[in-house]
Design a protein around this motif. Structure first.
Motif, mmCIF file in Angstrom:
data_model
loop_
_atom_site.group_PDB
_atom_site.id
_atom_site.type_symbol
_atom_site.label_atom_id
_atom_site.label_comp_id
_atom_site.label_asym_id
_atom_site.label_seq_id
_atom_site.Cartn_x
_atom_site.Cartn_y
_atom_site.Cartn_z
ATOM 1 N N ASN A 226 4.749 9.640 -4.156
ATOM 2 C CA ASN A 226 3.435 9.078 -3.828
ATOM 3 C C ASN A 226 2.622 10.111 -3.057
ATOM 4 O O ASN A 226 3.140 10.735 -2.132
ATOM 5 C CB ASN A 226 3.585 7.829 -2.944
ATOM 6 C CG ASN A 226 4.613 6.859 -3.496
ATOM 7 O OD1 ASN A 226 4.376 6.188 -4.479
ATOM 8 N ND2 ASN A 226 5.787 6.818 -2.863
ATOM 9 N N VAL A 227 1.375 10.263 -3.431
ATOM 10 C CA VAL A 227 0.514 11.216 -2.739
ATOM 11 C C VAL A 227 -0.530 10.459 -1.947
ATOM 12 O O VAL A 227 -1.250 9.617 -2.481
ATOM 13 C CB VAL A 227 -0.210 12.161 -3.732
ATOM 14 C CG1 VAL A 227 -1.030 13.192 -2.969
ATOM 15 C CG2 VAL A 227 0.800 12.838 -4.636
ATOM 16 N N MET A 228 -0.607 10.795 -0.648
ATOM 17 C CA MET A 228 -1.596 10.162 0.225
ATOM 18 C C MET A 228 -2.774 11.074 0.441
ATOM 19 O O MET A 228 -2.623 12.294 0.524
ATOM 20 C CB MET A 228 -0.974 9.897 1.604
ATOM 21 C CG MET A 228 -0.473 8.489 1.769
ATOM 22 S SD MET A 228 0.065 8.191 3.463
ATOM 23 C CE MET A 228 -1.431 7.503 4.158
ATOM 24 N N ALA A 229 -3.938 10.488 0.538
ATOM 25 C CA ALA A 229 -5.128 11.215 0.968
ATOM 26 C C ALA A 229 -6.026 10.232 1.675
ATOM 27 O O ALA A 229 -6.164 9.091 1.244
ATOM 28 C CB ALA A 229 -5.852 11.826 -0.228
ATOM 29 N N LYS A 230 -6.582 10.703 2.792
ATOM 30 C CA LYS A 230 -7.539 9.888 3.547
ATOM 31 C C LYS A 230 -7.076 8.452 3.754
ATOM 32 O O LYS A 230 -7.832 7.498 3.583
ATOM 33 C CB LYS A 230 -8.899 9.924 2.861
ATOM 34 C CG LYS A 230 -9.459 11.349 2.841
ATOM 35 C CD LYS A 230 -10.809 11.436 2.175
ATOM 36 C CE LYS A 230 -11.281 12.891 2.219
ATOM 37 N NZ LYS A 230 -11.966 13.330 1.020
ATOM 38 N N GLY A 231 -5.800 8.319 4.085
ATOM 39 C CA GLY A 231 -5.323 7.014 4.534
ATOM 40 C C GLY A 231 -4.835 6.049 3.480
ATOM 41 O O GLY A 231 -4.599 4.885 3.784
ATOM 42 N N ARG A 232 -4.714 6.527 2.241
ATOM 43 C CA ARG A 232 -4.110 5.633 1.237
ATOM 44 C C ARG A 232 -3.402 6.444 0.158
ATOM 45 O O ARG A 232 -3.585 7.666 0.079
ATOM 46 C CB ARG A 232 -5.153 4.710 0.640
ATOM 47 C CG ARG A 232 -6.208 5.451 -0.130
ATOM 48 C CD ARG A 232 -7.224 4.506 -0.733
ATOM 49 N NE ARG A 232 -8.526 5.140 -0.627
ATOM 50 C CZ ARG A 232 -9.636 4.512 -0.272
ATOM 51 N NH1 ARG A 232 -9.614 3.251 0.013
ATOM 52 N NH2 ARG A 232 -10.775 5.156 -0.187
ATOM 53 N N ILE A 233 -2.649 5.752 -0.657
ATOM 54 C CA ILE A 233 -1.948 6.434 -1.740
ATOM 55 C C ILE A 233 -2.883 6.531 -2.938
ATOM 56 O O ILE A 233 -3.386 5.532 -3.435
ATOM 57 C CB ILE A 233 -0.638 5.700 -2.081
ATOM 58 C CG1 ILE A 233 0.328 5.900 -0.904
ATOM 59 C CG2 ILE A 233 -0.034 6.238 -3.376
ATOM 60 C CD1 ILE A 233 1.554 5.051 -0.944
ATOM 61 N N ILE A 234 -3.133 7.775 -3.339
ATOM 62 C CA ILE A 234 -4.115 7.967 -4.413
ATOM 63 C C ILE A 234 -3.453 8.292 -5.744
ATOM 64 O O ILE A 234 -4.106 8.272 -6.778
ATOM 65 C CB ILE A 234 -5.125 9.085 -4.067
ATOM 66 C CG1 ILE A 234 -4.373 10.381 -3.702
ATOM 67 C CG2 ILE A 234 -6.042 8.661 -2.932
ATOM 68 C CD1 ILE A 234 -5.104 11.605 -4.167
ATOM 69 N N LYS A 235 -2.175 8.627 -5.711
ATOM 70 C CA LYS A 235 -1.506 8.937 -6.973
ATOM 71 C C LYS A 235 -0.006 8.756 -6.801
ATOM 72 O O LYS A 235 0.555 9.078 -5.766
ATOM 73 C CB LYS A 235 -1.826 10.393 -7.357
ATOM 74 C CG LYS A 235 -1.475 10.740 -8.805
ATOM 75 C CD LYS A 235 -1.983 12.136 -9.157
ATOM 76 C CE LYS A 235 -1.524 12.555 -10.534
ATOM 77 N NZ LYS A 235 -2.083 11.757 -11.642
ATOM 78 N N SER A 236 0.628 8.219 -7.839
ATOM 79 C CA SER A 236 2.088 8.105 -7.827
ATOM 80 C C SER A 236 2.635 8.636 -9.143
ATOM 81 O O SER A 236 1.975 8.556 -10.174
ATOM 82 C CB SER A 236 2.522 6.648 -7.662
ATOM 83 O OG SER A 236 2.170 6.194 -6.373
ATOM 84 N N GLY A 237 3.822 9.185 -9.048
ATOM 85 C CA GLY A 237 4.440 9.716 -10.258
ATOM 86 C C GLY A 237 5.917 9.887 -10.036
ATOM 87 O O GLY A 237 6.494 9.289 -9.120
ATOM 88 N N ASP A 238 6.531 10.721 -10.844
ATOM 89 C CA ASP A 238 7.968 10.975 -10.671
ATOM 90 C C ASP A 238 8.148 12.366 -10.070
ATOM 91 O O ASP A 238 7.192 12.978 -9.590
ATOM 92 C CB ASP A 238 8.709 10.775 -11.994
ATOM 93 C CG ASP A 238 8.193 11.718 -13.068
ATOM 94 O OD1 ASP A 238 7.428 12.665 -12.741
ATOM 95 O OD2 ASP A 238 8.551 11.506 -14.240
ATOM 96 N N LYS A 239 9.351 12.865 -10.128
ATOM 97 C CA LYS A 239 9.677 14.163 -9.566
ATOM 98 C C LYS A 239 8.724 15.262 -10.041
ATOM 99 O O LYS A 239 8.394 16.177 -9.299
ATOM 100 C CB LYS A 239 11.112 14.512 -9.988
ATOM 101 C CG LYS A 239 11.825 15.450 -9.070
ATOM 102 C CD LYS A 239 13.288 15.544 -9.482
ATOM 103 C CE LYS A 239 14.108 16.143 -8.368
ATOM 104 N NZ LYS A 239 15.534 15.841 -8.525
ATOM 105 N N GLY A 240 8.283 15.131 -11.298
ATOM 106 C CA GLY A 240 7.383 16.131 -11.860
ATOM 107 C C GLY A 240 6.120 16.307 -11.033
ATOM 108 O O GLY A 240 5.583 17.411 -10.910
ATOM 109 N N LEU A 241 5.655 15.224 -10.425
ATOM 110 C CA LEU A 241 4.445 15.291 -9.606
ATOM 111 C C LEU A 241 4.653 16.177 -8.376
ATOM 112 O O LEU A 241 3.774 16.950 -7.997
ATOM 113 C CB LEU A 241 4.008 13.873 -9.202
ATOM 114 C CG LEU A 241 2.780 13.729 -8.313
ATOM 115 C CD1 LEU A 241 1.546 14.386 -8.930
ATOM 116 C CD2 LEU A 241 2.497 12.254 -8.024
#
Ligand code: ADP
Ligand code: MG
Length: 258
Positions: A226-241
């Protein structure tokens, strides 16, 4: 049912909104990575989960097995089996490492007893010490740590390993590790990852907050990145991310890197 769920979570500190609608579901036994630029709110989220008094949840909710945590104190949350491994573990002089662990273990066993049938019961201090020593050994810490004060005089790497060791001993339901790889050399990162794998083996849900794909490569299981930016999760993916972030940084997600 999810074990832990953050729903549209908003939280602020000193009137400044840091978490801006964070959603995350952690099912039992799942392993999540939480990445994102500095200042995106990763540590804030970890602190808010455990009820740090400096933060105010302004809206949204945190649920454990469908029930809100928001009115519970930090120790009540811990007794639900949530454990936070700090980004900067603090030194607590006067609190014996072994004494601290044994009290925490016994308290958790009392509260989680029925839920975690695999918890061992230690009848004597000596038995408990043997158990802790096995876990110290598995993270490469000397048994002499047992007779020291909590984190006092530990090196950066020792503090990080000590956090994971405490989790191995206490067997939480969900463990959040805030940058367990920061400040560690390459070999130490591998040994911390191996210790996290032992925690994964216990069936705990695990959230690893990190900037680097390296530690994630060593994990025996990784369900979501999960990638967070500015206080929320903006993208989710698997190990590849996580690998993509390692090579491309955060710029391609339309974020400013800082
Ligand atoms: P991360 O762990 O992702 O690097 P943090 O959760 O530590 O990010 O910080 C998120 C934001 O909250 C940052 O902009 C930081 O400056 C701000 N922040 C953290 N603590 C305080 C505080 N005590 N007062 C004001 N702002 C704070
Ligand atoms: Mg942080």
């Amino acid at each position: 049912m999810s074990f832990l769920e953050a729903k549209d979570l908003h939280a602020s500190i000193e009137g400044k909104e840091i978490l801006t609608g964070l959603n995350l579901v952690i099912n039992k036994g799942e392993v999540h990575a939480l990445m994102g630029p500095n200042g995106s709110g990763k540590s804030t989220f970890a602190n808010v989960l455990l009820g740090h008094p400096k933060y105010t949840v302004t809206s949204g909710d945190i649920l454990v097995k469908g029930q809100s945590l928001l009115n519970l104190s930090t120790d009540e949350r811990a007794r639900k089996g949530i454990f936070l491994g700090f980004q900067y573990p603090i030194e607590i002089a006067g609190v014996g490492y072994s004494h601290f662990l044994r009290n925490a273990y016994n308290t958790l066993t009392k509260t989680l007893g029925e839920e975690q049938k695999n918890r061992e019961v230690f009848l004597t201090v000596r038995e408990f010490h043997e158990y802790v020593k096995r876990n110290l050994d598995s993270v490469g810490l000397d048994p002499a740590f047992l007779s020291r004060y909590l984190n006092e005089g530990f090196s950066g790497g020792e503090k990080k390993r000590s956090e994971v060791m405490q989790m191995l001993v206490l067997k939480p339901n969900v463990a959040i590790l805030d940058e367990p790889d920061s400040g560690l050399d390459i070999d130490a990162v591998k040994s911390v990852a191996e210790a996290i794998n032992k925690l994964i083996d216990t069936g705990a849900g695990v959230v690893v907050i990190t900037h680097y794909a390296r530690i994630l490569r060593y994990l025996s299981r990784l369900d979501h990145v999960n990638v967070m930016a500015k206080g929320r999760i903006i993208k989710s993916g698997d190990k590849g991310l996580s690998e993509e972030l390692e090579t491309k940084g955060y710029g391609w997600l339309g974020l400013e890197e800082n």
